[in-house]
Design an enzyme around this catalytic site. Structure first.
Site, mmCIF file in Angstrom:
data_model
loop_
_atom_site.group_PDB
_atom_site.id
_atom_site.type_symbol
_atom_site.label_atom_id
_atom_site.label_comp_id
_atom_site.label_asym_id
_atom_site.label_seq_id
_atom_site.Cartn_x
_atom_site.Cartn_y
_atom_site.Cartn_z
ATOM 1 N N GLU A 171 -4.738 -8.967 -0.141
ATOM 2 C CA GLU A 171 -5.564 -8.658 1.036
ATOM 3 C C GLU A 171 -7.007 -8.579 0.565
ATOM 4 O O GLU A 171 -7.325 -7.801 -0.342
ATOM 5 C CB GLU A 171 -5.164 -7.319 1.677
ATOM 6 C CG GLU A 171 -3.815 -7.378 2.372
ATOM 7 C CD GLU A 171 -3.462 -6.105 3.131
ATOM 8 O OE1 GLU A 171 -4.377 -5.378 3.564
ATOM 9 O OE2 GLU A 171 -2.257 -5.844 3.291
ATOM 10 N N GLN B 50 -7.588 -11.553 8.114
ATOM 11 C CA GLN B 50 -6.295 -12.124 8.426
ATOM 12 C C GLN B 50 -6.492 -13.408 9.212
ATOM 13 O O GLN B 50 -7.543 -13.583 9.822
ATOM 14 C CB GLN B 50 -5.470 -11.152 9.235
ATOM 15 C CG GLN B 50 -5.163 -9.849 8.506
ATOM 16 C CD GLN B 50 -4.063 -9.048 9.190
ATOM 17 O OE1 GLN B 50 -3.392 -9.494 10.103
ATOM 18 N NE2 GLN B 50 -3.897 -7.813 8.734
ATOM 19 N N GLU C 85 0.836 -1.212 0.000
ATOM 20 C CA GLU C 85 0.000 0.000 0.000
ATOM 21 C C GLU C 85 0.867 1.257 0.000
ATOM 22 O O GLU C 85 0.718 2.151 0.854
ATOM 23 C CB GLU C 85 -0.994 -0.026 1.174
ATOM 24 C CG GLU C 85 -1.966 -1.191 1.062
ATOM 25 C CD GLU C 85 -3.206 -1.118 1.934
ATOM 26 O OE1 GLU C 85 -3.287 -0.233 2.812
ATOM 27 O OE2 GLU C 85 -4.111 -1.952 1.738
HETATM 28 O O1 AHR Z 1 -5.289 -5.805 6.967
HETATM 29 C C1 AHR Z 1 -5.267 -4.614 7.670
HETATM 30 C C2 AHR Z 1 -4.610 -3.489 6.882
HETATM 31 O O2 AHR Z 1 -5.357 -3.209 5.740
HETATM 32 C C3 AHR Z 1 -3.241 -3.771 6.338
HETATM 33 O O3 AHR Z 1 -2.251 -3.558 7.283
HETATM 34 C C4 AHR Z 1 -3.124 -2.797 5.215
HETATM 35 O O4 AHR Z 1 -2.279 -3.239 4.184
HETATM 36 C C5 AHR Z 1 -4.559 -2.611 4.762
HETATM 37 O O5 AHR Z 1 -4.901 -1.275 4.662
#
Ligand code: AHR
Length: 510
Positions: A313, A362, A186
């Site tokens: 993600e 996650q 990001e």
């Molecule tokens: O997954 C949580 C956060 O979401 C991560 O650290 C980031 O890459 C995204 O904005």
């Protein structure tokens, strides 16, 4: 070919689908079923890592029950150490004797102190125990080119050097070989607030010095846009095309979170009605459009580069559970999250000619976790069960599916009620996975097959519940679980299957 079948037989009326048994020429990468574990809240510390001296049963510091549960879903890869954390992580602070490792402040997530007891050796040991591929996101935000170059050398080189001596001194003789590396995370936001041209220029330097050691080619992932900010992809790919450096990365990352209420009040993970259910499914389905639109831009600038998409993600992001720490992103996980998982994985399967990896955010105790822990206890979430059911697709041959399903309508808006994807494994078994988002109505689907095979329905599995917000708790850990599914049969070469309301389903044919 499929179009021919459609036109010649007129089969394609509503809730009909065609599975092409011969049309496939690639496999669905098992890496689509990957996970992501960041130093965030209780994901690594307490969730995965409890330490060797913990009263919680552990294997060299890793929580045993978490290990077992992740092995059971055949976790193919694990991304680490972030996320936003990756761009403030200095790997050299996390190696060597634990007592000498300096503590650090996790400034992104809760401003808490970490003792660096979980570092490179612990992460790579975890991946060995899980028999999965590590995916390391390199620090391009606050780290140097040299630091990232050293990290690659430390874990991958087998040649006498400062870094390889240090590794051996820390107890690891052989290199590990980490193939997958993120070049930043990001970078448009927490990873450095760059614009696409700045990122391109910085990425070329970092990537150049991330060396492939003999027989250990790296697979590097460049940072893609924030959600639908396609201007990022446009400008970044323009740079790559004009300056001709597409060989500096192999994959291009997309992050896509389903945030039911938007980034302000995201909405409760468990207290919602049909309106929020519908909105969640509608937003999750946009993943398909995001993938397609990024591919169109990439292929316009780099028609011959064959760049993979890596959705590293994804998942639902709700308000944190009441009473939990701000910045720790602990949320419950209901049947609604399971639907999002099922339909997203169907989308990845359908796009598996170009989507080669994806990582759910996650793994434990954070966002759309597959596992939740509370002191000694570990529970499996509904999302875990979807990953369990969909294991049949890992590295299986992709089968193209054409689906004409009915709509699900609410307040004047329409979305597809059902999604599906299919694959054939090495033993010749065909698996089809479905989702039905309609909360109150079953959907009867007829599935036709193109190509030679005398298939019979052998068995099925389903995840559903009477309540759309059903979830598992530490007191009632088996409230939502997989059951056998019988409501399908073959009728003269056509599979007839009744998808229960609000369900994720897998059928096997042999
Ligand atoms: O997954 C949580 C956060 O979401 C991560 O650290 C980031 O890459 C995204 O904005």
């Amino acid at each position: 070919m499929l179009a021919g079948l459609v036109i010649s037989t007129g089969l394609f009326s509503q809730n009909q689908m065609i599975v092409d048994l011969d049309g496939a020429d690639h496999k669905i990468s098992r890496h689509i079923y990957g996970h992501f574990s960041e130093h965030l809240g209780r994901c690594i510390y307490d969730g995965i890592w409890v330490g060797e001296d913990s009263p919680i049963p552990n294997d060299q510091g890793i929580r045993s029950e978490v290990l077992k549960a992740l092995k059971e879903i055949g976790i193919p890869n694990l991304r680490w150490p972030g996320g936003c954390f990756a761009d403030e992580y200095h790997w050299k602070d996390g190696i060597g004797p634990k007592k000498d490792r300096p503590p650090m402040i996790n400034t992104h997530w809760g401003m808490v102190s970490e003792d660096n007891s979980f570092g490179t050796h612990e992460f790579l040991r975890l991946c060995e125990m899980l028999d999965c591929e590590p995916v390391i996101a390199g620090n391009m935000g606050s780290g140097t080119v040299q630091e990232l170059s050293d990290w690659v050398e430390y874990v991958n080189a087998d040649i006498e050097s400062d870094m390889t001596r240090l590794r051996k001194q820390n107890g690891r003789e052989e290199p590990w070989y980490v193939k997958y590396w993120g070049v930043g995370n990001e970078s448009w936001g927490c990873g450095g607030n760059m614009n696409p041209t700045q990122y391109y220029e910085k990425m070329t330097r970092y990537s150049t010095y991330m060396r492939s050691y003999p027989d250990k080619p790296l697979y590097k992932v460049a940072v893609g846009p924030s959600g639908f900010n396609l201007d990022w992809t446009e400008e970044f790919m323009k740079n790559v095309a004009e300056k001709g450096k597409s060989w500096l990365f192999n994959g291009y990352s997309l992050h896509y979170y389903t945030v039911p209420g938007g980034w302000g009040d995201k909405g409760s993970a468990t207290e919602f009605g049909e309106s929020e259910w519908f909105t969640t499914i509608r937003k999750a389905l946009r993943l398909e459009e995001l993938i397609d639109r990024n591919l169109q831009i990439i292929d316009r600038y780099l028609p011959d580069a064959n760049i993979d998409l890596i959705v590293d993600e994804w998942g639902c992001w709700h308000n944190r559970e009441p009473g939990t720490k701000p910045g720790f992103l602990y949320q419950q996980n209901t049947l609604r999250d399971a639907l999002v998982a099922g339909l997203s994985l169907n989308i990845f399967n359908q796009k598996s000619d170009r989507v080669k990896m994806a990582n759910l955010a996650q793994t434990v105790n954070v966002l759309q976790a597959v596992l939740l822990t509370n002191e000694q206890k570990v529970i499996l979430t509904p999302t875990y069960h979807v990953f369990d059911m969909y294991q049949v697709h890992h590295d299986a041959r992709y089968l193209p599916v054409q689906l004409n399903g009915e709509d699900y309508e609410m307040d004047g808006r329409k979305i597809p009620a059902i999604t599906a994807s299919a694959s054939r494994d090495d033993e010749g078994k065909v698996h089809i996975t479905f989702t039905n988002a309609k909360p109150e109505e079953a959907v009867a689907v007829q599935c036709h097959f193109q190509g030679s095979a005398d298939l019979q329905f052998t068995h099925g599995q389903v995840l559903t519940h009477d309540q759309m917000n059903a979830h598992n708790t530490f007191e009632n850990p088996e409230n939502v679980q997989i059951s056998n599914f019988e409501d399908a049969h073959m009728d003269d070469g056509t599979l007839k299957v009744d998808l229960p309301p609000k369900s994720v389903l897998m059928v096997e044919l042999n």
